[in-house]
Motif scaffolding. Structure first.
Motif, PDB file in Angstrom:
ATOM      1  N   LEU A  22       0.858  -1.181   0.000  1.00 28.11           N
ATOM      2  CA  LEU A  22       0.000   0.000   0.000  1.00 28.11           C
ATOM      3  C   LEU A  22       0.900   1.238   0.000  1.00 28.11           C
ATOM      4  O   LEU A  22       1.872   1.308   0.750  1.00 28.11           O
ATOM      5  CB  LEU A  22      -0.837  -0.050   1.279  1.00 28.11           C
ATOM      6  CG  LEU A  22      -1.988   0.914   1.424  1.00 28.11           C
ATOM      7  CD1 LEU A  22      -3.008   0.690   0.317  1.00 28.11           C
ATOM      8  CD2 LEU A  22      -2.655   0.689   2.787  1.00 28.11           C
ATOM      9  N   TYR A  23       0.557   2.175  -0.845  1.00 27.80           N
ATOM     10  CA  TYR A  23       1.398   3.348  -1.023  1.00 27.80           C
ATOM     11  C   TYR A  23       0.560   4.597  -0.738  1.00 27.80           C
ATOM     12  O   TYR A  23      -0.630   4.634  -1.058  1.00 27.80           O
ATOM     13  CB  TYR A  23       1.877   3.349  -2.472  1.00 27.80           C
ATOM     14  CG  TYR A  23       2.982   4.314  -2.771  1.00 27.80           C
ATOM     15  CD1 TYR A  23       4.304   4.011  -2.466  1.00 27.80           C
ATOM     16  CD2 TYR A  23       2.709   5.531  -3.391  1.00 27.80           C
ATOM     17  CE1 TYR A  23       5.324   4.902  -2.756  1.00 27.80           C
ATOM     18  CE2 TYR A  23       3.732   6.426  -3.685  1.00 27.80           C
ATOM     19  CZ  TYR A  23       5.026   6.097  -3.367  1.00 27.80           C
ATOM     20  OH  TYR A  23       6.030   6.975  -3.660  1.00 27.80           O
ATOM     21  N   GLY A  69      -3.210   3.707  -2.149  1.00 29.97           N
ATOM     22  CA  GLY A  69      -3.598   2.524  -2.921  1.00 29.97           C
ATOM     23  C   GLY A  69      -2.361   1.833  -3.461  1.00 29.97           C
ATOM     24  O   GLY A  69      -1.238   2.124  -3.030  1.00 29.97           O
ATOM     25  N   PRO A  70      -2.547   0.933  -4.439  1.00 28.42           N
ATOM     26  CA  PRO A  70      -1.392   0.267  -5.041  1.00 28.42           C
ATOM     27  C   PRO A  70      -0.468   1.297  -5.703  1.00 28.42           C
ATOM     28  O   PRO A  70      -0.954   2.279  -6.281  1.00 28.42           O
ATOM     29  CB  PRO A  70      -2.017  -0.638  -6.109  1.00 28.42           C
ATOM     30  CG  PRO A  70      -3.469  -0.741  -5.757  1.00 28.42           C
ATOM     31  CD  PRO A  70      -3.823   0.505  -5.014  1.00 28.42           C
ATOM     32  N   LEU A  71       0.829   1.080  -5.625  1.00 28.08           N
ATOM     33  CA  LEU A  71       1.808   2.034  -6.163  1.00 28.08           C
ATOM     34  C   LEU A  71       1.511   2.418  -7.615  1.00 28.08           C
ATOM     35  O   LEU A  71       1.514   3.599  -7.968  1.00 28.08           O
ATOM     36  CB  LEU A  71       3.223   1.444  -6.059  1.00 28.08           C
ATOM     37  CG  LEU A  71       4.345   2.271  -6.696  1.00 28.08           C
ATOM     38  CD1 LEU A  71       4.443   3.654  -6.069  1.00 28.08           C
ATOM     39  CD2 LEU A  71       5.684   1.552  -6.583  1.00 28.08           C
ATOM     40  N   ASN A  74       5.441  10.833   0.892  1.00 32.32           N
ATOM     41  CA  ASN A  74       5.106   9.675   0.063  1.00 32.32           C
ATOM     42  C   ASN A  74       5.912   8.460   0.469  1.00 32.32           C
ATOM     43  O   ASN A  74       7.046   8.569   0.899  1.00 32.32           O
ATOM     44  CB  ASN A  74       5.265   9.994  -1.434  1.00 32.32           C
ATOM     45  CG  ASN A  74       6.699  10.035  -1.875  1.00 32.32           C
ATOM     46  OD1 ASN A  74       7.204   9.138  -2.532  1.00 32.32           O
ATOM     47  ND2 ASN A  74       7.392  11.091  -1.494  1.00 32.32           N
ATOM     48  N   GLY A  75       5.270   7.294   0.346  1.00 35.21           N
ATOM     49  CA  GLY A  75       5.960   6.059   0.696  1.00 35.21           C
ATOM     50  C   GLY A  75       4.988   4.946   1.020  1.00 35.21           C
ATOM     51  O   GLY A  75       3.775   5.124   0.929  1.00 35.21           O
ATOM     52  N   VAL A  76       5.568   3.807   1.383  1.00 37.36           N
ATOM     53  CA  VAL A  76       4.771   2.628   1.706  1.00 37.36           C
ATOM     54  C   VAL A  76       4.168   2.801   3.105  1.00 37.36           C
ATOM     55  O   VAL A  76       4.841   3.297   4.010  1.00 37.36           O
ATOM     56  CB  VAL A  76       5.656   1.361   1.642  1.00 37.36           C
ATOM     57  CG1 VAL A  76       4.904   0.132   2.155  1.00 37.36           C
ATOM     58  CG2 VAL A  76       6.138   1.132   0.219  1.00 37.36           C
TER      59      VAL A  76
END
Ligand SMILES: Cc1cc2nc3c(=O)[nH]c(=O)nc-3n(C[C@H](O)[C@H](O)[C@H](O)COP(=O)(O)O)c2cc1C
Length: 149
Positions: free
Chosen positions: A3-4, A58-60, A84-86
């Motif tokens: 998840l990003y 959501g997904p990257l 920004n990041g996981v």
């Protein structure tokens, strides 16, 4: 699935009265919700004091694709990434795009300080903006101009 999360701020470039701007922003939102839902993206958008703050999660691949379009959009400028990041969990799992506009949430010293921190790339700006969005979405019933995801 990883998840990003990406959080950015930008300056409004839509011209017109406050009401006209908000009408245009709601059009952006209606279109965004449909495409975000399809892409598995959730988040929140704040329009306040002539600025936008948005969280996309959501997904990257989906977040990147949508953010590329957003960056090219001439209805705003100075798109500034503040975080920004996981991440391990979604902050706005129920919203394809929650929204707080100026008519429901007037500009306050707190919102203005958060935007100043974001555009000035001050340390901690990401958390400040995220906290602001979380509070606005949690508190205001008015935000239920929201369609849930
Ligand atoms: C402040 C702002 C926030 C936006 N948020 C989203 C969003 O969350 N999802 C989305 O698909 N488009 C969003 N858009 C619109 C995109 O920039 C773009 O116009 C839209 O994705 C349609 O692109 P397409 O017709 O090339 O598919 C936003 C635009 C602005 C100005």
């Amino acid at each position: 699935m990883k998840l990003y999360r990406l959080t950015y701020c930008s300056r409004n470039r839509i011209r017109g009265s406050a009401a006209e701007v908000e009408t245009e922003v709601k059009k952006i939102l209606a279109a965004s919700r449909a495409s975000n839902r399809e892409a598995g993206v959730t988040g929140a958008l704040l329009y306040n004091a002539g600025n936008f703050a948005q969280v996309l999660e959501g997904p990257l691949e989906s977040v990147s694709r949508i953010f590329e379009k957003i960056q090219r959009d001439l209805r705003h400028s100075e798109v500034t990434v503040v975080e920004n990041g996981v991440v391990s969990t979604r902050q706005f799992p129920d919203w394809s795009m929650a929204f707080a506009g100026e008519s429901s949430v007037p500009a306050t010293p707190l919102t203005i300080a958060a935007f100043d921190a974001a555009f000035g790339q001050t340390e901690g700006a990401g958390e400040q903006i995220m906290e602001l969005l979380r509070q606005l979405v949690a508190q205001s019933d008015d935000l239920a101009l929201i369609d849930a995801a």
